[in-house]
Design an enzyme around this catalytic site. Structure first.
Site, PDB file in Angstrom:
ATOM      1  CB  SER A 120      -5.686  13.160   0.048  1.00  0.00           C
ATOM      2  OG  SER A 120      -6.337  12.493   1.094  1.00  0.00           O
ATOM      3  CB  ALA A 121     -10.907  12.417   1.016  1.00  0.00           C
ATOM      4  CE1 TYR A 151      -1.013  11.990   2.314  1.00  0.00           C
ATOM      5  CE2 TYR A 151      -3.347  12.102   2.863  1.00  0.00           C
ATOM      6  CZ  TYR A 151      -2.333  11.706   2.006  1.00  0.00           C
ATOM      7  OH  TYR A 151      -2.647  11.017   0.859  1.00  0.00           O
ATOM      8  CE  LYS A 155      -1.745  14.060  -0.747  1.00  0.00           C
ATOM      9  NZ  LYS A 155      -0.754  13.706  -1.775  1.00  0.00           N
ATOM     10  CG  ASN A 180      -9.810   5.554   2.371  1.00  0.00           C
ATOM     11  OD1 ASN A 180      -8.726   5.694   2.907  1.00  0.00           O
ATOM     12  ND2 ASN A 180     -10.936   6.025   2.888  1.00  0.00           N
ATOM     13  CE  LYS A 194      -4.319   5.401   2.473  1.00  0.00           C
ATOM     14  NZ  LYS A 194      -5.262   6.442   2.109  1.00  0.00           N
ATOM     15  CB  ALA A 195      -9.124   0.376   6.646  1.00  0.00           C
TER      16      ALA A 195
HETATM   17  P1  NAD Z   1       2.499   4.754  -2.129  1.00  0.00           P
HETATM   18  O1  NAD Z   1       3.160   5.016  -0.826  1.00  0.00           O
HETATM   19  O2  NAD Z   1       2.231   3.346  -2.509  1.00  0.00           O
HETATM   20  O3  NAD Z   1       3.307   5.453  -3.310  1.00  0.00           O
HETATM   21  C1  NAD Z   1       3.956   6.688  -3.167  1.00  0.00           C
HETATM   22  C2  NAD Z   1       5.341   6.554  -3.738  1.00  0.00           C
HETATM   23  O4  NAD Z   1       6.006   7.822  -3.664  1.00  0.00           O
HETATM   24  C3  NAD Z   1       6.230   5.556  -2.946  1.00  0.00           C
HETATM   25  O5  NAD Z   1       6.661   4.511  -3.796  1.00  0.00           O
HETATM   26  C4  NAD Z   1       7.380   6.408  -2.457  1.00  0.00           C
HETATM   27  O6  NAD Z   1       8.629   5.739  -2.467  1.00  0.00           O
HETATM   28  C5  NAD Z   1       7.364   7.561  -3.443  1.00  0.00           C
HETATM   29  N1  NAD Z   1       8.060   8.724  -2.906  1.00  0.00           N
HETATM   30  C6  NAD Z   1       7.972   9.232  -1.644  1.00  0.00           C
HETATM   31  N2  NAD Z   1       8.802  10.268  -1.512  1.00  0.00           N
HETATM   32  C7  NAD Z   1       9.432  10.405  -2.714  1.00  0.00           C
HETATM   33  C8  NAD Z   1      10.443  11.286  -3.183  1.00  0.00           C
HETATM   34  N3  NAD Z   1      10.964  12.224  -2.387  1.00  0.00           N
HETATM   35  N4  NAD Z   1      10.885  11.143  -4.442  1.00  0.00           N
HETATM   36  C9  NAD Z   1      10.362  10.177  -5.248  1.00  0.00           C
HETATM   37  N5  NAD Z   1       9.429   9.306  -4.846  1.00  0.00           N
HETATM   38  C10 NAD Z   1       8.956   9.424  -3.599  1.00  0.00           C
HETATM   39  O7  NAD Z   1       1.133   5.592  -2.103  1.00  0.00           O
HETATM   40  P2  NAD Z   1      -0.114   5.548  -3.084  1.00  0.00           P
HETATM   41  O8  NAD Z   1      -1.232   4.941  -2.333  1.00  0.00           O
HETATM   42  O9  NAD Z   1       0.259   4.984  -4.389  1.00  0.00           O
HETATM   43  O10 NAD Z   1      -0.423   7.104  -3.232  1.00  0.00           O
HETATM   44  C11 NAD Z   1      -0.108   7.857  -4.394  1.00  0.00           C
HETATM   45  C12 NAD Z   1      -0.617   9.281  -4.253  1.00  0.00           C
HETATM   46  O11 NAD Z   1      -2.031   9.270  -4.037  1.00  0.00           O
HETATM   47  C13 NAD Z   1      -0.025  10.057  -3.070  1.00  0.00           C
HETATM   48  O12 NAD Z   1       0.117  11.406  -3.422  1.00  0.00           O
HETATM   49  C14 NAD Z   1      -1.089   9.930  -2.007  1.00  0.00           C
HETATM   50  O13 NAD Z   1      -1.021  10.965  -1.070  1.00  0.00           O
HETATM   51  C15 NAD Z   1      -2.342  10.001  -2.857  1.00  0.00           C
HETATM   52  N6  NAD Z   1      -3.515   9.393  -2.192  1.00  0.00           N
HETATM   53  C16 NAD Z   1      -3.574   8.049  -2.009  1.00  0.00           C
HETATM   54  C17 NAD Z   1      -4.667   7.493  -1.377  1.00  0.00           C
HETATM   55  C18 NAD Z   1      -4.791   6.000  -1.153  1.00  0.00           C
HETATM   56  O14 NAD Z   1      -5.804   5.552  -0.631  1.00  0.00           O
HETATM   57  N7  NAD Z   1      -3.821   5.181  -1.541  1.00  0.00           N
HETATM   58  C19 NAD Z   1      -5.718   8.321  -0.927  1.00  0.00           C
HETATM   59  C20 NAD Z   1      -5.619   9.686  -1.113  1.00  0.00           C
HETATM   60  C21 NAD Z   1      -4.506  10.212  -1.765  1.00  0.00           C
END
Ligand code: NAD
Length: 335
Positions: A120-121, A151, A155, A180, A194-195
């Site tokens: 992530s950023a 967080y 990462k 994001n 998110k926003a």
């Molecule tokens: P999300 O919350 O929609 O999906 C994450 C999923 O991981 C959830 O369904 C959750 O149930 C599952 N999870 C959590 N703990 C778990 C475990 N112990 N075992 C199995 N599953 C588990 O989030 P997202 O937006 O889809 O993000 C996906 C990835 O991208 C993450 O690593 C997040 O940190 C990264 N990320 C997302 C964004 C964004 O803007 N959405 C930005 C930067 C990084």
């Protein structure tokens, strides 16, 4: 890659991994294993013909089960959410380190050919993000490290796990630092949104309630860039299959910088309303400014996320509006 090789996607009950499963399915991959700790009925989307497992991947045995026979493993599982979540749940965020620690070991033991990690950023040095007119963050800006507490540090350490598994154990790893991500089938209510989703929902709510008002976290001058989900899935695929990017963190984000006020205006325009803005200075607001420097991705992949925010937000707004209506009608919805 052979279309019959097994692809394992972790976090597939959530937003990005759910979309990634659909992306690979639509590309013709026949063996996809989707894994998430949530019960199947709570997954945001399910793709027909895909093996779906409900497993907690912070447990080593479950990771072994998930990675068995995998050619490629994509780790997008994490306990995460928008600013409101990550500022208040640092321990939960840090504990996601268990997922990557066990999953990468299991992938290596299973003889996987490639491993993807969703960074992530928030891994970037926060000292560089104190001005809304921020200089876009380039990959080298993560060190010297001063990541987002909780967080962001998770990462960074998980990125390092990936790099050392490549260096010492020969597992090719690929690391994208997402900025994001937004789009349909993302969290839109409940505290983890998110926003972009939050603002679309607030506009829909204001119209429905006739309140004429919208609450904005902070003073609305915070700036960010937002990447549409289709660019994210395409980018993950391209990064994972680029030999120049082994163990090399790279930005995956849009470089279209907007303020939260601009984002609210876009959502209002799509909804066809003009609302009074009430600013909440006590709400979590994150860093003052953050943008993605896309020089490296453009140089290496000859591509960068390019869906205009206006187009992506239109699709997202209309999806959230229909979710809102469905929920009011007592139907099952995402989040
Ligand atoms: P999300 O919350 O929609 O999906 C994450 C999923 O991981 C959830 O369904 C959750 O149930 C599952 N999870 C959590 N703990 C778990 C475990 N112990 N075992 C199995 N599953 C588990 O989030 P997202 O937006 O889809 O993000 C996906 C990835 O991208 C993450 O690593 C997040 O940190 C990264 N990320 C997302 C964004 C964004 O803007 N959405 C930005 C930067 C990084």
């Amino acid at each position: 890659m052979d279309k019959n090789d097994l692809i394992v996607v972790a976090g597939a009950g959530g937003f990005i991994a759910g979309a990634l499963v659909r992306y690979f399915h639509d590309k013709g991959f026949t063996r996809i294993r989707a894994v998430d700790k949530k019960p199947l009925r709570e997954w945001y989307q399910r793709t027909p013909g895909v093996e779906c497992l409900s497993l907690d991947l912070s447990d080593a045995d479950n990771c072994r089960r998930a990675a068995e026979g995998a050619a490629e493993v994509y780790n997008l599982a994490a306990d995460m959410g928008g600013m409101g979540f990550i500022e208040r749940h640092r321990v939960d965020c840090l504990r996601s380190v268990l997922i990557n620690t066990h999953l990468i070991e299991a992938a290596w033991r299973a003889g996987a050919e490639r491993y993807f990690y969703s960074s992530s950023a928030c891994a970037y040095n926060t000292d560089l993000q104190k001005d809304p007119k921020v200089r876009a963050l380039k990959e080298s800006d993560a060190y010297p490290a001063m990541a987002e507490r909780g967080y962001g540090w998770e990462k960074l350490i998980s990125e390092m796990f990936c790099q050392e598994y490549t260096a010492e154990r020969g597992l090719p790893t690929f690391i994208a630092r997402f900025h994001n991500v937004y789009g349909p089938f993302g969290t839109w209510d409940g505290g983890r949104e998110k926003a972009p989703a939050a603002l679309c929902r607030k506009v829909v709510e204001a119209k429905d309630h006739g309140s004429g008002e919208i609450v904005i976290w902070g003073d609305g001058t915070q700036t960010r860039s937002f990447m549409y989900i289709d660019d994210c899935t395409k980018g993950i695929d391209r990064i994972m299959h680029c030999e120049k990017l082994v163990a090399t963190p790279i930005n995956l984000g849009s470089s279209e910088l907007v303020s939260i006020n601009d984002l609210a205006t876009l959502a209002e325009n799509i909804g066809g309303v003009k609302l009074h803005r009430r600013y909440d200075p006590t709400a979590p607001k994150g860093v003052a400014g953050r943008n993605s420097d896309n020089t490296m991705i453009q140089e290496i992949l000859g591509w960068q996320p390019d869906t205009p925010l206006k187009h992506g937000l239109e699709k997202t707004y209309h999806w959230i509006e229909s979710q809102y209506r469905d929920r009011k009608a007592g139907k099952v919805t995402v989040s």
